[in-house]
Enzyme design. Structure first.
Site, PDB file in Angstrom:
ATOM      1  CG  ASP A   1     -29.733 -28.074  17.799  1.00 30.87           C
ATOM      2  OD1 ASP A   1     -29.839 -27.945  19.123  1.00 30.87           O
ATOM      3  OD2 ASP A   1     -30.344 -28.649  17.185  1.00 30.87           O
TER       4      ASP A   1
ATOM      5  CG  HIS B   1     -36.474 -27.020  11.960  1.00 31.85           C
ATOM      6  ND1 HIS B   1     -38.197 -27.487  12.079  1.00 31.85           N
ATOM      7  CD2 HIS B   1     -36.111 -27.263  13.123  1.00 31.85           C
ATOM      8  CE1 HIS B   1     -38.360 -27.733  13.144  1.00 31.85           C
ATOM      9  NE2 HIS B   1     -37.242 -27.733  13.930  1.00 31.85           N
TER      10      HIS B   1
HETATM   11  N1  CMC Z   1     -27.320 -28.895   4.792  1.00 31.72           N
HETATM   12  C1  CMC Z   1     -27.290 -29.078   3.378  1.00 31.72           C
HETATM   13  N2  CMC Z   1     -28.292 -29.379   3.002  1.00 31.72           N
HETATM   14  C2  CMC Z   1     -29.544 -29.341   3.674  1.00 31.72           C
HETATM   15  C3  CMC Z   1     -29.358 -29.143   4.836  1.00 31.72           C
HETATM   16  C4  CMC Z   1     -28.366 -28.903   5.689  1.00 31.72           C
HETATM   17  N3  CMC Z   1     -28.141 -28.698   6.802  1.00 31.72           N
HETATM   18  N4  CMC Z   1     -30.670 -29.667   5.576  1.00 31.72           N
HETATM   19  C5  CMC Z   1     -31.442 -29.959   4.353  1.00 31.72           C
HETATM   20  N5  CMC Z   1     -30.620 -29.816   3.410  1.00 31.72           N
HETATM   21  C6  CMC Z   1     -31.184 -30.090   1.913  1.00 31.72           C
HETATM   22  C7  CMC Z   1     -31.649 -31.366   1.708  1.00 31.72           C
HETATM   23  O1  CMC Z   1     -30.233 -32.065   1.158  1.00 31.72           O
HETATM   24  C8  CMC Z   1     -32.458 -31.485   0.820  1.00 31.72           C
HETATM   25  O2  CMC Z   1     -32.107 -31.049  -0.601  1.00 31.72           O
HETATM   26  P1  CMC Z   1     -32.577 -31.631  -2.160  1.00 31.72           P
HETATM   27  O3  CMC Z   1     -34.164 -31.018  -1.940  1.00 31.72           O
HETATM   28  O4  CMC Z   1     -31.837 -31.163  -3.018  1.00 31.72           O
HETATM   29  O5  CMC Z   1     -32.495 -33.242  -1.680  1.00 31.72           O
HETATM   30  C9  CMC Z   1     -33.434 -30.296   1.308  1.00 31.72           C
HETATM   31  O6  CMC Z   1     -32.498 -29.454   1.676  1.00 31.72           O
HETATM   32  C10 CMC Z   1     -34.427 -30.866   2.083  1.00 31.72           C
HETATM   33  O7  CMC Z   1     -34.004 -31.571   3.323  1.00 31.72           O
HETATM   34  P2  CMC Z   1     -34.502 -32.597   4.052  1.00 31.72           P
HETATM   35  O8  CMC Z   1     -33.514 -33.673   4.805  1.00 31.72           O
HETATM   36  O9  CMC Z   1     -35.554 -33.423   2.781  1.00 31.72           O
HETATM   37  O10 CMC Z   1     -35.563 -31.888   5.142  1.00 31.72           O
HETATM   38  P3  CMC Z   1     -36.089 -32.591   6.363  1.00 31.72           P
HETATM   39  O11 CMC Z   1     -37.211 -31.826   6.752  1.00 31.72           O
HETATM   40  O12 CMC Z   1     -36.379 -34.048   6.239  1.00 31.72           O
HETATM   41  O13 CMC Z   1     -34.804 -32.453   7.584  1.00 31.72           O
HETATM   42  C11 CMC Z   1     -33.467 -31.824   9.017  1.00 31.72           C
HETATM   43  C12 CMC Z   1     -34.644 -31.486   8.247  1.00 31.72           C
HETATM   44  C13 CMC Z   1     -33.130 -30.758  10.224  1.00 31.72           C
HETATM   45  C14 CMC Z   1     -33.022 -33.086   9.528  1.00 31.72           C
HETATM   46  C15 CMC Z   1     -32.157 -31.295   7.990  1.00 31.72           C
HETATM   47  O14 CMC Z   1     -32.311 -29.929   7.950  1.00 31.72           O
HETATM   48  C16 CMC Z   1     -30.832 -31.577   8.620  1.00 31.72           C
HETATM   49  O15 CMC Z   1     -30.336 -32.818   8.338  1.00 31.72           O
HETATM   50  N6  CMC Z   1     -30.276 -30.396   9.258  1.00 31.72           N
HETATM   51  C17 CMC Z   1     -28.884 -30.742  10.082  1.00 31.72           C
HETATM   52  C18 CMC Z   1     -28.980 -31.192  11.388  1.00 31.72           C
HETATM   53  C19 CMC Z   1     -29.613 -30.267  12.167  1.00 31.72           C
HETATM   54  O16 CMC Z   1     -29.268 -29.365  12.444  1.00 31.72           O
HETATM   55  N7  CMC Z   1     -30.800 -30.772  13.073  1.00 31.72           N
HETATM   56  C20 CMC Z   1     -31.192 -30.011  14.009  1.00 31.72           C
HETATM   57  C21 CMC Z   1     -32.685 -29.610  13.833  1.00 31.72           C
HETATM   58  S1  CMC Z   1     -33.565 -28.305  14.760  1.00 31.72           S
HETATM   59  C22 CMC Z   1     -33.370 -28.991  16.549  1.00 31.72           C
HETATM   60  C23 CMC Z   1     -33.994 -30.487  16.687  1.00 31.72           C
HETATM   61  O17 CMC Z   1     -34.839 -30.921  16.072  1.00 31.72           O
HETATM   62  O18 CMC Z   1     -33.763 -30.828  17.833  1.00 31.72           O
END
Ligand code: CMC
Length: 433
Positions: free
Chosen positions: A368, A309
């Site tokens: 989720d 998140h």
């Molecule tokens: N699985 C594997 N690696 C992950 C995941 C994951 N679900 N989420 C983040 N990471 C890693 C990412 O690769 C990055 O690694 P590095 O620093 O080595 O490059 C690090 O963690 C930080 O991730 P980010 O993508 O820069 O973080 P963000 O804040 O931009 O993204 C997020 C947040 C929710 C989009 C992301 O965690 C994600 O894609 N999660 C899966 C989708 C999900 O469950 N979404 C629902 C969010 S909660 C409800 C809502 O918002 O509606």
């Protein structure tokens, strides 16, 4: 607001400016950079709004490090245990919990608006039989602006309140009809004798040929899901509603933009993707460890859906509540405790929470991760999961829109950019290129 300031020195020119710092009731202080461009000629660069507060708001507060979520100051755990979705709607819209008379009156108003103009039914026929219900939601909610455009003066607080009531009230009808359309079943009309949540279940699962009484266990479970999804401060869809509404657009059109944003798999669409992922794991014959390995592999685009998140760097408090509730609900409906998807989810969570990759990045289950399992146990089809999220979040979107419309500091949203395209160049006639 405080008298605290931050001094900024431009090393290139030696110019020094002082920027005011605003203090909220909770959370980090904010440096007010509104005069930065005028004073120093710089923009700030912050893709994805990693450090930028786009507005001030009194609706919801999240402490991502602690894993805290407050609606109008009330902890989500207390609301989940003691409140109802309609009471939470009142709270988010009005700022305080209602008295019993106020709640009674609010519930009556919401019930009164639950029917739709008959012409709205015609919109559904325009969609392909296999349209995703979220596509239908975007279209039909946007189409409401065709019905209520002239009657909605966005500067009039009474009109804004009526728009809010209409949206909260009609959303279950719009959502249930999107399901009925996809299944080729007759549309069911709202029944005011039922509760808000019971009515939604009756419109989804009822048919004209027999009587349908919503199961109280499911009504309570769904009501809780709605409470947990009701608001989440300045997320992508709420910011979309604010940005589109900032041009004084019709609120139904602005909410439709929010629904479009919510649909994405990184946002609300994740609940559908989580169940797809768990089914994949169960049917693939591969181990949970192999999927965790793929999520860690930078050459593989696979991510653990329902994990991570932007704000929570701790267990999402909503996920904690839903996990608990999933245990209870599966036990109550009998035999469900051994749901293979739930078993895989628990295993996945355990492995991920002990794995260095997830620990270092502070990746925890989000809302989720478990919500899909509970919705699935209630017989709700996969493609309706994000629709239910949209239904619940409508009150959050409209509360933020209303707050923005009455905020004297609010202006049309207009982000700046760091331009990296071609420098000025002259047009060359096609025969000379
Ligand atoms: N699985 C594997 N690696 C992950 C995941 C994951 N679900 N989420 C983040 N990471 C890693 C990412 O690769 C990055 O690694 P590095 O620093 O080595 O490059 C690090 O963690 C930080 O991730 P980010 O993508 O820069 O973080 P963000 O804040 O931009 O993204 C997020 C947040 C929710 C989009 C992301 O965690 C994600 O894609 N999660 C899966 C989708 C999900 O469950 N979404 C629902 C969010 S909660 C409800 C809502 O918002 O509606």
């Amino acid at each position: 607001m405080t008298s605290k300031t931050v001094t900024l020195t431009d090393n290139a020119t030696g110019k020094v400016i002082e920027l005011p710092v605003h203090q909220g009731s909770h959370g980090p202080d904010c440096i007010d950079i509104r005069t930065l461009y005028k004073e120093l000629g710089y923009f700030t660069y912050d893709p994805g709004f990693m450090s930028t507060a786009s507005c001030s708001s009194a609706v919801t507060f999240i402490d991502g490090d602690e894993g805290t979520l407050l609606y109008r100051g009330y902890p989500i755990e207390q609301l989940a245990e003691q409140s109802t979705y309609l009471e939470v709607c009142y709270l988010l819209l009005n700022g305080d919990l209602p008295s019993s008379d106020e709640l009674h009156n609010f519930s009556r108003i919401i019930k009164e608006h639950s029917m739709m103009h008959e012409a709205v039914r015609g919109f559904y026929d325009g969609f392909r039989h296999d349209a995703h219900p979220m596509a239908i939601m975007v279209g039909v909610v946007g189409a409401l602006s065709a019905f209520y455009h002239d009657a909605t003066d966005v500067h009039n607080p009474v009109h804004r309140k009526i728009a809010a009531h209409r949206l909260i009230s009609k959303m279950p009808t719009i959502a249930a009809w999107s399901y009925k359309y996809a299944n080729g079943q007759p549309f069911m009309y709202p029944k005011n004798r039922l509760s808000y949540t019971g009515n939604f279940l009756a419109m989804m699962f009822g048919v004209p040929t027999s009587t349908y009484e919503p199961d109280p266990i499911f009504v309570r479970a769904l009501d809780l899901i709605l409470i947990l999804h009701a608001d989440h401060e300045q997320n992508a869809s709420t910011s979309t509603v604010r940005l589109s509404g900032s041009s004084e657009a019709n609120p139904f059109a602005a909410i439709s933009a929010g629904i479009a944003s919510l649909w994405g798999p990184l946002h609300g669409g994740a609940n559908e993707k989580v169940v797809m992922m768990l089914e994949d794991i169960v049917h693939s014959g591969k181990t949970v460890e192999e999927f965790v390995g793929r999520a860690k592999d930078k050459d593989d685009s696979f991510r653990l859906m329902g994990f991570g998140h932007r704000v929570y760097k701790n267990y999402d408090p909503r996920a904690k509540i839903i996990r608990e509730m999933t245990h209870k609900l599966l036990a109550e409906i009998g035999g469900g405790e051994h749901d293979p998807l739930f078993e895989v989810a628990l295993k996945l969570e355990k492995i991920a929470l002990e794995d260095d990759y997830f620990v270092e990045r502070k990746l925890y289950p989000n809302v989720d991760f478990y919500s899909g399992i509970i919705l699935r146990a209630m017989g709700i089809p996969l493609n309706m999961f994000t629709v239910i999220f949209a239904l619940a979040r409508t009150v959050g979107w409209i509360s933020h829109w209303n707050e923005m419309m009455q905020d004297p500091e609010s202006r049309i949203g207009r982000p700046r950019q760091l331009y990296i395209g071609s420098k000025t160049r002259n047009y060359i006639p096609i025969e000379d290129r």
